[in-house]
Scaffold this motif. Structure first.
Motif: not given
Length: 162
Positions: A54-73
């Protein structure tokens, strides 16, 4: 402009796989494989991996979607991005609210996700909660090209439509 339901679904499936593998790898830092995958694991061996996932999903989605890529993998693979109401990159806080809103989408037996097929701007419940949109990346680039010096889009459009 707003992305179609099936691409969001396949992006979600890829992302769940990536985040799930991340959770398992994190769990292996704390527990041996034998203890994790035992026929009747103890309470700690059962609960900690779920919490870490759950924690890894939270960090993954939040960090990726707020990154310069604006998207998850998964979204990158399918050419879609997440934006705010001004078609800009999400802040980490907004991406976190969007992720937490996913829990609401899941708690409604998936109806929160299915809403994306029926709402005007193809928003799921978590998008409505966070005031976010999922767009086709190539169309977002076109929008950026149409922006004037003041950052305003210089095309005539009907209110509420893009």
């Amino acid at each position: 402009m707003y992305d179609v339901f099936w691409r969001r679904y396949w992006a979600w499936a890829v992302d769940k796989l990536v985040a799930g593998i991340g959770g398992i790898l994190l769990s292996l830092l704390f527990f041996s494989p034998g203890r994790l995958f035992a026929e009747s694991p103890d309470t700690a061996a059962a609960g900690v991996p779920m919490l870490l996932t759950l924690v890894s999903q939270c960090l993954y989605f939040s960090l990726m979607e707020s990154s310069k890529y604006q998207a998850t993998l998964g979204k990158m693979l399918l050419g879609i991005v997440v934006v705010n109401r001004n078609y800009e990159r999400l802040t980490y806080g907004k991406a976190l609210v969007r992720y937490l809103g996913r829990l609401l989408s899941a708690l409604t037996f998936g109806i929160g996700y299915i809403m994306a097929a029926f709402t005007k701007n193809k928003q799921a419940l978590h998008d409505l909660v966070a005031d976010t949109y999922v767009l086709n990346k190539s169309l977002l680039k076109l929008l950026d090209a149409l922006k004037g010096a003041e950052g305003e889009i210089r095309v005539a459009r009907a209110p509420g439509n893009l």
